[in-house]
Design a protein around this motif. Structure first.
Motif, short mmCIF file in Angstrom:
data_model
loop_
_atom_site.label_atom_id
_atom_site.label_comp_id
_atom_site.label_asym_id
_atom_site.label_seq_id
_atom_site.Cartn_x
_atom_site.Cartn_y
_atom_site.Cartn_z
N LEU A 95 0.83 -1.21 0.00
CA LEU A 95 0.00 0.00 0.00
C LEU A 95 0.87 1.27 0.00
CD1 LEU A 95 -2.76 -1.16 2.53
CD2 LEU A 95 -3.04 -0.82 0.06
N GLY A 96 2.16 1.08 -0.19
CA GLY A 96 3.08 2.23 -0.33
C GLY A 96 3.47 2.86 1.00
N ARG A 97 3.29 2.14 2.10
CA ARG A 97 3.67 2.69 3.41
C ARG A 97 4.98 2.06 3.88
NH1 ARG A 97 -1.60 4.57 4.68
NH2 ARG A 97 -2.41 4.78 2.58
N ARG A 98 5.58 2.72 4.86
CA ARG A 98 6.86 2.23 5.40
C ARG A 98 6.58 1.18 6.49
NH1 ARG A 98 8.84 7.24 8.07
NH2 ARG A 98 6.60 7.30 8.42
N ALA A 99 7.15 -0.01 6.28
CA ALA A 99 6.88 -1.10 7.23
C ALA A 99 8.18 -1.71 7.75
CB ALA A 99 6.07 -2.20 6.53
N ALA A 100 8.14 -2.17 8.98
CA ALA A 100 9.28 -2.90 9.55
C ALA A 100 8.76 -4.06 10.39
CB ALA A 100 10.12 -1.97 10.41
N VAL A 101 9.59 -5.11 10.48
CA VAL A 101 9.24 -6.27 11.30
C VAL A 101 10.34 -6.49 12.33
CG1 VAL A 101 8.85 -8.77 11.31
CG2 VAL A 101 8.03 -7.43 9.39
N VAL A 102 9.95 -6.65 13.57
CA VAL A 102 10.91 -6.99 14.63
C VAL A 102 10.85 -8.50 14.83
CG1 VAL A 102 11.57 -6.61 17.04
CG2 VAL A 102 10.42 -4.78 15.75
N GLU A 103 11.98 -9.16 14.82
CA GLU A 103 12.00 -10.62 14.99
C GLU A 103 13.39 -11.06 15.44
OE1 GLU A 103 11.16 -13.69 15.84
OE2 GLU A 103 9.55 -13.78 14.34
N ARG A 104 13.41 -12.14 16.24
CA ARG A 104 14.68 -12.73 16.65
C ARG A 104 15.43 -13.21 15.41
NH1 ARG A 104 13.05 -17.35 20.66
NH2 ARG A 104 10.99 -17.12 19.75
N ARG A 105 16.77 -13.08 15.45
CA ARG A 105 17.59 -13.46 14.28
C ARG A 105 17.31 -14.88 13.81
NH1 ARG A 105 21.85 -9.92 13.25
NH2 ARG A 105 22.11 -8.55 15.03
N ASP A 106 17.12 -15.79 14.77
CA ASP A 106 17.00 -17.21 14.40
C ASP A 106 15.55 -17.67 14.27
OD1 ASP A 106 16.30 -16.90 17.00
OD2 ASP A 106 17.44 -18.60 17.78
N MET A 107 14.62 -16.73 14.15
CA MET A 107 13.20 -17.15 14.09
C MET A 107 12.45 -16.52 12.92
SD MET A 107 11.81 -19.44 15.99
CE MET A 107 10.10 -19.27 16.48
N VAL A 108 13.17 -16.12 11.87
CA VAL A 108 12.46 -15.51 10.74
C VAL A 108 11.46 -16.55 10.18
CG1 VAL A 108 12.72 -14.58 8.41
CG2 VAL A 108 14.32 -13.93 10.21
N ALA A 158 11.76 -3.41 6.40
CA ALA A 158 12.97 -3.54 7.22
C ALA A 158 12.80 -4.68 8.23
CB ALA A 158 13.22 -2.22 7.96
N LEU A 159 13.84 -5.50 8.37
CA LEU A 159 13.81 -6.58 9.37
C LEU A 159 14.71 -6.15 10.51
CD1 LEU A 159 12.72 -9.40 9.93
CD2 LEU A 159 14.58 -10.34 8.57
N LEU A 160 14.14 -5.88 11.67
CA LEU A 160 14.91 -5.38 12.81
C LEU A 160 15.15 -6.55 13.76
CD1 LEU A 160 12.75 -2.17 13.49
CD2 LEU A 160 14.64 -2.44 11.87
N PRO A 161 16.40 -7.01 13.88
CA PRO A 161 16.64 -8.22 14.69
C PRO A 161 16.54 -7.97 16.18
CG PRO A 161 18.69 -7.42 13.69
CD PRO A 161 17.62 -6.48 13.27
N GLY A 162 15.81 -8.85 16.86
CA GLY A 162 15.70 -8.75 18.31
C GLY A 162 14.27 -8.97 18.77
N ASP A 196 18.50 -7.38 20.93
CA ASP A 196 18.83 -8.73 20.46
C ASP A 196 19.97 -9.36 21.26
OD1 ASP A 196 21.14 -7.69 19.41
OD2 ASP A 196 20.89 -8.62 17.45
N GLY A 197 20.28 -8.73 22.39
CA GLY A 197 21.24 -9.32 23.32
C GLY A 197 22.68 -9.16 22.89
N THR A 198 22.95 -8.55 21.75
CA THR A 198 24.34 -8.43 21.30
C THR A 198 24.89 -7.03 21.54
OG1 THR A 198 23.61 -7.85 19.09
CG2 THR A 198 24.09 -10.17 19.49
N GLY A 199 24.07 -6.10 21.90
CA GLY A 199 24.55 -4.73 22.11
C GLY A 199 23.44 -3.93 22.76
#
Ligand SMILES: Cc1cc2nc3c(=O)[nH]c(=O)nc-3n(C[C@H](O)[C@H](O)[C@H](O)COP(=O)(O)OP(=O)(O)OC[C@H]3O[C@@H](n4cnc5c(N)ncnc54)[C@H](O)[C@@H]3O)c2cc1C
Length: 467
Positions: free
Chosen positions: A25-38, A109-113, A127-130
């Motif tokens: 729909l032309g909007r800005r989207a991001a997903v938050v997810e753990r690195r190992d659970m995509v 955007a895929l934001l890890p954590g 995400d526990g790394t920083g």
């Protein structure tokens, strides 16, 4: 003003589809997810691994070919856990790639954590790394799914006593197994391990299983599972599981003791809301971690949505996807109809079950008259060719306006076949369409015509007698 128009927590089917729909729909989207659970539970520990495992079991055991080639037919004699899991890992890996690529192609955007609310428009991602980062969004979709519920009295060790996640990490195919809980997940795994030759006992505290399904179909499933040496203990509760060096002993409240190499608990699922700090956004969850939503999947805070398993029933990947898409459309100001009431249910037992619409029991309770049209696979040429002599398709038809009230399928391809009925019902068609339609021959789809003719013949007989 905000970093994103829509921020999604969780990349399972609900989250993915919410994010992709937002981007389309032309909007800005991001997903938050753990690195190992995509891909969420669906891809990593739930739907896809279990359905791939089932496919590997059916292929390697040669179960579906035994009608033709004899009861001793096997593709592989000693099936190892590696044989089964190599296929699963292959498919899971591919599916994760597909999802990553879909998200990146659509500039999501895929934001890890793991995300948690700071306030109703701000989420902290750690995400526990920083150090944790903060991200803001106009609208937020919670699609954090569920995790297996673990009774506090049970000592899960990942080897002898496992849940539906742990079953994927077994180091061998056990010779005996107790499945605690005859819900969909429990009974699907019971089927798979029974097909592998494992002696399975299903313990269920309720008097019957899959009570939302057609009763005849469930009876047929039980008959088949018993034939694969499954024992059912209905109305029984596991009081304790004793772990011994050579396996486990389940002690039932009735005093019975059942020995098994592995005990799998399938005791429902808990919404993944504990770590979300929902209170910072003015939200809460029930005792099972579930969030309440309205028909547009809005929570009590109208710009925060929740979709998928975290909102509870029916907790299916298929429905979660559609909920995610609808929530995103609503969040982006599109006109949204509520979700279609015609949701198919697919249960990948061996044999499989699928249905749509109402059951005979529901119609009877609601005092809605119906006629039943039945087609048995063994009377279809395709049924004979593939060696499925037990499959059955049942149509529930209104004698008043000839509309389809329910479609129930048991046997090969049930989860695919049900969609023919769905198309007819969804488009407001009647049984007359199925009577008049010409289906490819020889197919299982032809069962629709046979069942439709059966229903019509019964309706005609009643009309004739009533004249
Ligand atoms: C063994 C098994 C078999 C199944 N078989 C089928 C089937 O055959 N057909 C079917 O339709 N359905 C099936 N299901 C159900 C299906 O897997 C779920 O309905 C579906 O995965 C739910 O999707 P969801 O979008 O709610 O998220 P999920 O797939 O549950 O994923 C949620 C994601 O959110 C992430 N998350 C959690 N907390 C946070 C946080 N704080 N921040 C960011 N991310 C977070 C998690 O890491 C996870 O990846 C099965 C489930 C299981 C367990």
């Amino acid at each position: 003003m905000y970093d994103y128009d829509v921020l999604v927590l969780g990349s399972g089917p609900g989250g993915q589809k919410a994010a992709i729909a937002t981007a389309k729909l032309g909007r800005r989207a991001a997903v938050v997810e753990r690195r190992d659970m995509v891909g969420g539970v669906c891809i990593n520990t739930g739907t896809i691994p279990s359905k791939t495992l089932r496919e590997a079991v059916l292929y390697l055991t040669g179960l579906n070919q035994r009608e033709m080639y004899g009861q001793s037919y096997r593709v592989k004699e000693n099936i190892t856990i590696a044989d089964l899991l190599s296929r699963t890992q292959h498919v899971v890996g591919r599916e994760i790639e597909v999802i990553r690529s879909q998200l990146s192609r659509n500039r999501v955007a895929l934001l890890p954590g793991l995300g948690s609310f700071v306030d109703e428009h701000t989420v902290e991602v750690a995400d526990g790394t920083g150090p944790a980062s903060r991200v803001t969004a106009d609208r937020i979709v919670i699609a954090t799914g569920t995790t297996p519920a673990r009774p506090s009295t049970v000592d899960f060790d990942g080897a002898t006593v496992v849940d539906s996640d742990g079953i994927l990490s077994l180091d061998r195919v056990p010779q005996s197994m107790i499945v605690v809980g005859a819900g969909v997940i429990g009974i699907e795994y019971a089927s798979m391990f029974a097909a592998l030759g494992c002696k399975v006992t299903v313990v269920e505290s309720r008097p019957r299983m899959l009570e939302f399904c057609d009763i005849e179909v469930v009876e047929a499933l039980k008959y088949h599972l018993r034939d694969l040496a499954v024992t059912f203990r209905f109305g029984e509760t596991v009081a304790a599981v004793e772990r011994h060096p050579r396996g486990a002993l389940a002690v039932l409240e009735s005093g019975k003791k059942i020995p098994a190499e592995v005990v799998m608990y399938s005791a429902g699922r808990q919404g993944m809301t504990a770590g979300l700090r929902l209170e910072n956004a003015g939200l809460g969850a029930d005792a099972r971690g579930r969030i309440t939503v309205d028909e547009y999947f809005r929570t009590s805070v109208p710009h925060i949505y929740a979709v998928g398993d975290v909102i509870g029933f029916p907790a299916l990947a298929a429905t979660s996807m559609e909920q995610g898409r609808l929530a995103a459309h609503h969040a982006c100001g599109e006109t949204v109809q509520g979700i279609s009431p015609l949701q198919p249910i697919g249960i990948y037992t061996i044999p499989e079950i699928s249905f749509l619409g109402r059951t005979e029991d529901e119609l009877t309770a609601a005092r809605i008259p119906f006629e039943v049209g039945v087609s048995r696979y063994r009377e279809l040429a395709r049924g004979q060719i593939i060696g499925d002599s037990y499959g059955v398709l049942k149509l529930l038809v209104s004698p008043e306006d000839r509309s389809l009230l329910g479609v129930h399928v048991f046997g090969t391809g049930a989860t695919e076949l049900v969609h023919i009925g769905q198309a007819v019902m969804g488009c407001g068609g009647t049984v007359d369409y199925l009577v008049d339609a010409v289906f490819n021959y020889p197919t299982l789809a032809e069962s629709y015509k046979v069942a439709a003719l059966d229903a019509m013949n019964k309706i005609r007989q009643i009309e004739w007698l009533s004249d």
